[in-house]
Design a protein around this motif. Sequence first.
Motif, PDB file in Angstrom:
ATOM      1  N   ARG A 139     -43.165  26.638   8.735  1.00  0.00           N
ATOM      2  CA  ARG A 139     -44.299  26.525   9.656  1.00  0.00           C
ATOM      3  C   ARG A 139     -45.423  27.515   9.333  1.00  0.00           C
ATOM      4  O   ARG A 139     -46.373  27.638  10.087  1.00  0.00           O
ATOM      5  N   GLY A 140     -45.315  28.199   8.214  1.00  0.00           N
ATOM      6  CA  GLY A 140     -46.348  29.181   7.870  1.00  0.00           C
ATOM      7  C   GLY A 140     -47.516  28.555   7.148  1.00  0.00           C
ATOM      8  O   GLY A 140     -47.834  28.911   6.006  1.00  0.00           O
ATOM      9  N   TYR A 141     -48.157  27.603   7.812  1.00  0.00           N
ATOM     10  CA  TYR A 141     -49.208  26.827   7.159  1.00  0.00           C
ATOM     11  C   TYR A 141     -50.349  27.701   6.632  1.00  0.00           C
ATOM     12  O   TYR A 141     -50.949  27.392   5.595  1.00  0.00           O
ATOM     13  N   MET A 142     -50.672  28.764   7.341  1.00  0.00           N
ATOM     14  CA  MET A 142     -51.785  29.616   6.917  1.00  0.00           C
ATOM     15  C   MET A 142     -51.517  30.270   5.567  1.00  0.00           C
ATOM     16  O   MET A 142     -52.452  30.632   4.853  1.00  0.00           O
ATOM     17  N   HIS A 143     -50.250  30.400   5.217  1.00  0.00           N
ATOM     18  CA  HIS A 143     -49.921  31.004   3.924  1.00  0.00           C
ATOM     19  C   HIS A 143     -50.255  30.091   2.757  1.00  0.00           C
ATOM     20  O   HIS A 143     -50.290  30.548   1.617  1.00  0.00           O
ATOM     21  N   PHE A 144     -50.499  28.815   3.036  1.00  0.00           N
ATOM     22  CA  PHE A 144     -50.879  27.901   1.961  1.00  0.00           C
ATOM     23  C   PHE A 144     -52.155  28.375   1.268  1.00  0.00           C
ATOM     24  O   PHE A 144     -52.361  28.107   0.083  1.00  0.00           O
ATOM     25  N   PHE A 145     -53.018  29.082   2.009  1.00  0.00           N
ATOM     26  CA  PHE A 145     -54.262  29.582   1.417  1.00  0.00           C
ATOM     27  C   PHE A 145     -53.993  30.659   0.363  1.00  0.00           C
ATOM     28  O   PHE A 145     -54.862  30.949  -0.460  1.00  0.00           O
ATOM     29  N   GLU A 146     -52.791  31.237   0.421  1.00  0.00           N
ATOM     30  CA  GLU A 146     -52.433  32.239  -0.589  1.00  0.00           C
ATOM     31  C   GLU A 146     -52.352  31.596  -1.978  1.00  0.00           C
ATOM     32  O   GLU A 146     -52.437  32.287  -2.993  1.00  0.00           O
ATOM     33  N   ALA A 222     -46.357  31.847  -0.415  1.00  0.00           N
ATOM     34  CA  ALA A 222     -47.299  30.844   0.091  1.00  0.00           C
ATOM     35  C   ALA A 222     -46.595  29.610   0.631  1.00  0.00           C
ATOM     36  O   ALA A 222     -47.023  29.037   1.635  1.00  0.00           O
ATOM     37  N   PHE A 223     -45.479  29.225  -0.005  1.00  0.00           N
ATOM     38  CA  PHE A 223     -44.924  27.909   0.302  1.00  0.00           C
ATOM     39  C   PHE A 223     -43.535  27.891   0.939  1.00  0.00           C
ATOM     40  O   PHE A 223     -43.187  26.899   1.577  1.00  0.00           O
ATOM     41  N   ILE A 224     -42.740  28.952   0.770  1.00  0.00           N
ATOM     42  CA  ILE A 224     -41.394  28.866   1.355  1.00  0.00           C
ATOM     43  C   ILE A 224     -40.985  30.096   2.164  1.00  0.00           C
ATOM     44  O   ILE A 224     -40.085  30.004   2.996  1.00  0.00           O
ATOM     45  N   GLU A 225     -41.619  31.230   1.939  1.00  0.00           N
ATOM     46  CA  GLU A 225     -41.174  32.443   2.636  1.00  0.00           C
ATOM     47  C   GLU A 225     -42.129  32.822   3.752  1.00  0.00           C
ATOM     48  O   GLU A 225     -41.787  32.771   4.924  1.00  0.00           O
ATOM     49  N   ALA A 229     -48.120  38.947   5.105  1.00  0.00           N
ATOM     50  CA  ALA A 229     -49.476  38.396   5.129  1.00  0.00           C
ATOM     51  C   ALA A 229     -49.889  37.999   3.717  1.00  0.00           C
ATOM     52  O   ALA A 229     -50.502  36.952   3.498  1.00  0.00           O
ATOM     53  N   ILE A 230     -49.548  38.820   2.748  1.00  0.00           N
ATOM     54  CA  ILE A 230     -49.717  38.504   1.342  1.00  0.00           C
ATOM     55  C   ILE A 230     -48.618  39.238   0.587  1.00  0.00           C
ATOM     56  O   ILE A 230     -48.203  40.346   0.972  1.00  0.00           O
TER      57      ILE A 230
END
Length: 266
Positions: A139-146, A222-225, A229-230
């Motif tokens: 559910r960490g969709y915002m991490h996709f921007f990473e 970005a996609f699984i963990e 934040a970065i």
Amino acid sequence: MKEVWMILKEQIDNFHMIRKLALYNMKTEYSNHYLGMFWNILQPLLQVVIYYVVFGMGLRHGSTGLTYLLHLVSGLFPWLFISQSLNSGANAIYAQLGLVTKMKFPSSVLLSISFTNTFINLLYTTVIVVLMSLANGYRGYMHFFEFLYFIVAAFSIIFAINLLMSTLVILVRDTRLILQNILRMGFFLTPIFWEVSTASPILQKIASLNPFAYLVGIYRNAFIEGNEAIYGNIGDHLYFWSITLLLMFIGSHIHYRFKNRLVDYL
């Protein structure tokens, strides 16, 4: 630093040509294949099956399931992208040396064309990772921007290495074989199928010095963990970009020193 800016300016000025030639190369590469560009997905999937059986069901004694499979593909897919980019980029100028010497054609652009081809392949496999991650409840969709940061970081270090290697491959032919063997070792020394937290202190130290482990960590975050934040701390970022800038400086200097005399070394 002047040489670095000149190299980067060549990429910006020829951006449209890079995009068009990269797409053309991909179309012609698979023009005689029945499955066409579907091989961009099929080849990495076949490798996932092999490594999943060997490392998941074999060496890890039954560590199967979607969780481990996600860990594997989120390490394997970016590594395939990195290794393919370095192998093709190191040979990019040598393979087109006739074109470079006969036309006013900035040879450094060939490295960006090579990178674009492998990056398109990465986009295909990344779609698979995203779908698997969502199916696993991520559910960490915002991490996709990473992933955008991953692209910038990956291009920077791969382009810097290929600036150096593409010249050395012509000057010293053994360089390409050396690179291939280093990449083979890099596969096992990068946390693709193993985890840094559970590895031995020696492997943990190697991973901390491995810039490609940094890239794999960003991709996974970005996609699984999405635990941070970065990915990484300030020391990790400074180390990675220090190496990248150093390689960019050395690669640009050597590239400009020999680019007009490369044909003499054939």
